[in-house]
Scaffold this motif. Structure first.
Motif, PDB file in Angstrom:
ATOM      1  N   SER A  95       0.812  -1.213   0.000  1.00 40.38           N
ATOM      2  CA  SER A  95       0.000   0.000   0.000  1.00 40.38           C
ATOM      3  C   SER A  95       0.843   1.259   0.000  1.00 40.38           C
ATOM      4  N   ASN A  96       0.279   2.328  -0.590  1.00 40.84           N
ATOM      5  CA  ASN A  96       0.864   3.636  -0.315  1.00 40.84           C
ATOM      6  C   ASN A  96       0.618   3.946   1.163  1.00 40.84           C
ATOM      7  N   HIS A  97       1.396   4.858   1.710  1.00 42.50           N
ATOM      8  CA  HIS A  97       1.362   5.066   3.166  1.00 42.50           C
ATOM      9  C   HIS A  97       1.360   6.551   3.459  1.00 42.50           C
ATOM     10  N   ARG A  98       0.225   7.039   3.969  1.00 42.79           N
ATOM     11  CA  ARG A  98       0.069   8.458   4.240  1.00 42.79           C
ATOM     12  C   ARG A  98      -0.133   8.756   5.723  1.00 42.79           C
ATOM     13  N   ASP A  99      -0.752   7.820   6.458  1.00 43.77           N
ATOM     14  CA  ASP A  99      -1.017   8.059   7.877  1.00 43.77           C
ATOM     15  C   ASP A  99      -0.471   6.908   8.712  1.00 43.77           C
ATOM     16  N   ILE A 100       0.141   7.240   9.847  1.00 47.84           N
ATOM     17  CA  ILE A 100       0.840   6.250  10.663  1.00 47.84           C
ATOM     18  C   ILE A 100      -0.068   5.097  11.080  1.00 47.84           C
ATOM     19  N   ILE A 101      -1.230   5.404  11.583  1.00 45.11           N
ATOM     20  CA  ILE A 101      -2.131   4.389  12.137  1.00 45.11           C
ATOM     21  C   ILE A 101      -3.335   4.122  11.250  1.00 45.11           C
ATOM     22  N   LEU A 102      -3.920   5.183  10.684  1.00 40.88           N
ATOM     23  CA  LEU A 102      -5.206   5.033  10.012  1.00 40.88           C
ATOM     24  C   LEU A 102      -5.158   4.185   8.746  1.00 40.88           C
ATOM     25  N   ASP A 103      -4.059   4.217   8.001  1.00 34.69           N
ATOM     26  CA  ASP A 103      -4.001   3.441   6.759  1.00 34.69           C
ATOM     27  C   ASP A 103      -4.400   1.988   6.998  1.00 34.69           C
ATOM     28  N   THR A 104      -3.761   1.366   7.959  1.00 37.08           N
ATOM     29  CA  THR A 104      -4.061  -0.042   8.238  1.00 37.08           C
ATOM     30  C   THR A 104      -5.391  -0.199   8.950  1.00 37.08           C
ATOM     31  N   SER A 105      -5.714   0.715   9.857  1.00 34.87           N
ATOM     32  CA  SER A 105      -6.973   0.615  10.600  1.00 34.87           C
ATOM     33  C   SER A 105      -8.170   0.703   9.663  1.00 34.87           C
ATOM     34  N   LEU A 106      -8.102   1.620   8.699  1.00 37.22           N
ATOM     35  CA  LEU A 106      -9.207   1.772   7.759  1.00 37.22           C
ATOM     36  C   LEU A 106      -9.300   0.587   6.811  1.00 37.22           C
ATOM     37  N   LEU A 107      -8.158   0.075   6.352  1.00 39.28           N
ATOM     38  CA  LEU A 107      -8.186  -1.110   5.499  1.00 39.28           C
ATOM     39  C   LEU A 107      -8.831  -2.273   6.236  1.00 39.28           C
ATOM     40  N   ASN A 108      -8.435  -2.494   7.483  1.00 39.75           N
ATOM     41  CA  ASN A 108      -9.004  -3.601   8.238  1.00 39.75           C
ATOM     42  C   ASN A 108     -10.490  -3.401   8.528  1.00 39.75           C
ATOM     43  N   THR A 109     -10.884  -2.157   8.733  1.00 39.55           N
ATOM     44  CA  THR A 109     -12.309  -1.859   8.897  1.00 39.55           C
ATOM     45  C   THR A 109     -13.082  -2.274   7.656  1.00 39.55           C
ATOM     46  N   CYS A 110     -12.541  -1.935   6.484  1.00 36.74           N
ATOM     47  CA  CYS A 110     -13.216  -2.283   5.224  1.00 36.74           C
ATOM     48  C   CYS A 110     -13.203  -3.794   4.992  1.00 36.74           C
ATOM     49  N   LEU A 111     -12.090  -4.451   5.287  1.00 34.22           N
ATOM     50  CA  LEU A 111     -12.032  -5.901   5.131  1.00 34.22           C
ATOM     51  C   LEU A 111     -13.084  -6.571   6.020  1.00 34.22           C
ATOM     52  N   TYR A 112     -13.181  -6.118   7.261  1.00 31.42           N
ATOM     53  CA  TYR A 112     -14.173  -6.675   8.193  1.00 31.42           C
ATOM     54  C   TYR A 112     -15.592  -6.461   7.675  1.00 31.42           C
ATOM     55  N   GLU A 113     -15.877  -5.257   7.186  1.00 30.31           N
ATOM     56  CA  GLU A 113     -17.229  -4.961   6.700  1.00 30.31           C
ATOM     57  C   GLU A 113     -17.565  -5.720   5.421  1.00 30.31           C
ATOM     58  N   HIS A 114     -16.552  -6.157   4.692  1.00 31.31           N
ATOM     59  CA  HIS A 114     -16.777  -6.962   3.484  1.00 31.31           C
ATOM     60  C   HIS A 114     -16.696  -8.463   3.780  1.00 31.31           C
ATOM     61  N   GLY A 115     -16.650  -8.828   5.044  1.00 27.80           N
ATOM     62  CA  GLY A 115     -16.624 -10.235   5.416  1.00 27.80           C
ATOM     63  C   GLY A 115     -15.317 -10.931   5.118  1.00 27.80           C
ATOM     64  N   LEU A 116     -14.219 -10.157   5.075  1.00 29.49           N
ATOM     65  CA  LEU A 116     -12.904 -10.705   4.751  1.00 29.49           C
ATOM     66  C   LEU A 116     -12.007 -10.673   5.990  1.00 29.49           C
ATOM     67  N   SER A 117     -10.978 -11.508   5.981  1.00 30.63           N
ATOM     68  CA  SER A 117     -10.071 -11.579   7.127  1.00 30.63           C
ATOM     69  C   SER A 117      -9.213 -10.327   7.214  1.00 30.63           C
ATOM     70  N   MET A 118      -8.997  -9.855   8.433  1.00 28.49           N
ATOM     71  CA  MET A 118      -8.145  -8.705   8.657  1.00 28.49           C
ATOM     72  C   MET A 118      -6.677  -9.112   8.595  1.00 28.49           C
ATOM     73  N   THR A 119      -5.819  -8.127   8.454  1.00 23.40           N
ATOM     74  CA  THR A 119      -4.408  -8.389   8.181  1.00 23.40           C
ATOM     75  C   THR A 119      -3.564  -8.430   9.458  1.00 23.40           C
ATOM     76  N   THR A 120      -2.371  -8.965   9.315  1.00 22.61           N
ATOM     77  CA  THR A 120      -1.283  -8.629  10.224  1.00 22.61           C
ATOM     78  C   THR A 120      -0.480  -7.545   9.529  1.00 22.61           C
ATOM     79  N   SER A 121      -0.061  -6.519  10.275  1.00 23.05           N
ATOM     80  CA  SER A 121       0.437  -5.308   9.642  1.00 23.05           C
ATOM     81  C   SER A 121       1.790  -4.887  10.188  1.00 23.05           C
ATOM     82  N   ALA A 122       2.641  -4.397   9.301  1.00 27.19           N
ATOM     83  CA  ALA A 122       3.977  -3.934   9.689  1.00 27.19           C
ATOM     84  C   ALA A 122       3.891  -2.576  10.359  1.00 27.19           C
TER      85      ALA A 122
END
Length: 380
Positions: A95-122
């Motif tokens: 991913s491109n990276h613009r925000d320290i915390i929100l980039d991954t938090s928002l992606l995982n929010t969307c994955l959860y809402e789409h019924g997909l598994s959340m990530t482990t994140s660097a």
């Protein structure tokens, strides 16, 4: 003992004890009071003390916290491309990276809402120097990347991170999020560092080509675009130092201050786009291009093309482009009110008599437009 002991997230069996160790921490209280503004402390403490897995922690505490952030500091989150992902499949999200915390938090929010598994994140260890933040990172399935190591230790650390990513994807069927470069993009140019790709490939089998290994990882580029960057002014000192060929040293609490500003500051609209699964295109690179260095560059270019083309161009990007290049090329992409708001923020935060500061601030917003034009993608 696991070789990943120093970098791994908590195991589910460790979650409850970790929570108990921070249950009375003032930063946790602040987080929970923000997430559950209408509840007393006993409510969220009781919920936390009955939490026994990372998934439970993410769903019951982080997810509602992110939703509160969106309500209070944005005008909504839109998405595209998630329908291309399959359940029970692990992906390497680069991913491109613009925000320290929100980039991954928002992606995982969307994955959860789409019924997909959340990530482990660097996450870089420079961001989790405080024990509370390190505990919180491990509770949200983050793995730690150590920064600023001597060359020999850096090589060993990179191998370990690579092995952890490979284990997560290929043995545990767990998706992984990693930024396309070390640190956030501050100038708006989202470009993949080949060093990140080299590090990921360190876990390939002996004799296995770099591209054959990447074909197994289900690489999917991700583009995240904020209409306004709440940390734009905070990024200026480093950008200006770079523009003036000066060294830049971060303040003691700069990362933490930026982290909070990114979460709580106004972002207006946000968009996350999921790019294409690159397995087929990686196979084509291996057929057409020989030599590891050229193949690595072709892979980085492929990821860049997907991230740049998937980046949502909000009115702020077009406004900045027209101001920077003194044109009205994109005047149909924004209203006079949107331009006035942008200019008011720009004039308030940037010394208009400092031409270097003016140019760098506008370029931060304008470069995604420049990059889409360069790559001859249709701008919509």
């Amino acid at each position: 003992m696991s070789p990943f002991e120093d970098i791994r997230p908590y195991y589910d069996t460790e979650v409850n004890q970790a929570i108990r160790e921070i249950i009375d921490h003032p930063m946790l209280k602040a987080m929970m009071n923000y997430t559950f503004p209408d509840k007393n402390d006993e409510y969220w403490k009781d919920l936390l003390l009955h939490c026994h897995s990372i998934r439970d922690f993410q769903i019951n505490f982080i997810y509602p916290g992110v939703k509160r952030v969106l309500e209070s500091s944005s005008n909504g989150l839109s998405t595209s491309g998630f329908e291309k992902l399959s359940k029970n499949t692990s992906y390497l999200f680069i991913s491109n990276h613009r925000d320290i915390i929100l980039d991954t938090s928002l992606l995982n929010t969307c994955l959860y809402e789409h019924g997909l598994s959340m990530t482990t994140s660097a996450i870089g260890d420079n961001l989790v120097k405080k024990q509370f933040l390190r505990t919180l990172a491990r509770l949200t399935r983050s793995f730690i990347i150590k920064r600023g190591l001597p060359s020999r230790e850096l090589l060993d650390s990179s191998k370990l991170i690579s092995e952890y990513i490979g284990k997560s994807l290929l043995r545990e069927n767990r998706s992984v999020w990693i930024a396309q470069r070390e640190g956030r993009t501050k100038d708006g140019n989202d470009m993949t560092h080949k060093g990140v790709l080299k590090m990921i490939a360190m876990a390939s089998d002996q004799g296995e080509s770099l591209l054959d290994y990447f074909k197994k990882l289900n690489v999917v580029p991700v583009s995240i675009s904020y209409e306004y960057d709440p940390t734009d002014i905070l990024k200026m000192p480093e950008l200006l130092a770079k523009a003036r060929s000066e060294s830049y040293v971060k303040g003691e609490n700069e990362d933490f201050h930026t982290l909070l500003s990114g979460i709580l500051g106004q972002k207006n609209r946000i968009h996350i786009h999921i790019g294409d699964l690159l397995t087929g295109q990686i196979a084509q690179i291996s057929k057409k291009i020989s030599g590891p260095a050229k193949q690595l560059k072709a892979l980085a270019d492929l990821i860049d093309d997907q991230i740049v083309s998937g980046y949502k161009l909000w009115p702020t990007k077009y406004i900045a482009y027209d101001l920077l290049y003194q044109t009205d090329e994109f005047k149909d992409k924004y209203s006079s009110a949107e331009k006035a708001y942008f200019e008011a923020r720009f004039h308030k935060g940037v010394d208009q008599n400092d031409s270097v500061a003016v140019e760098n601030f506008l370029a931060m917003y304008a470069n995604p437009v420049v990059n889409q034009k360069k790559q001859r993608f249709s701008i919509v």
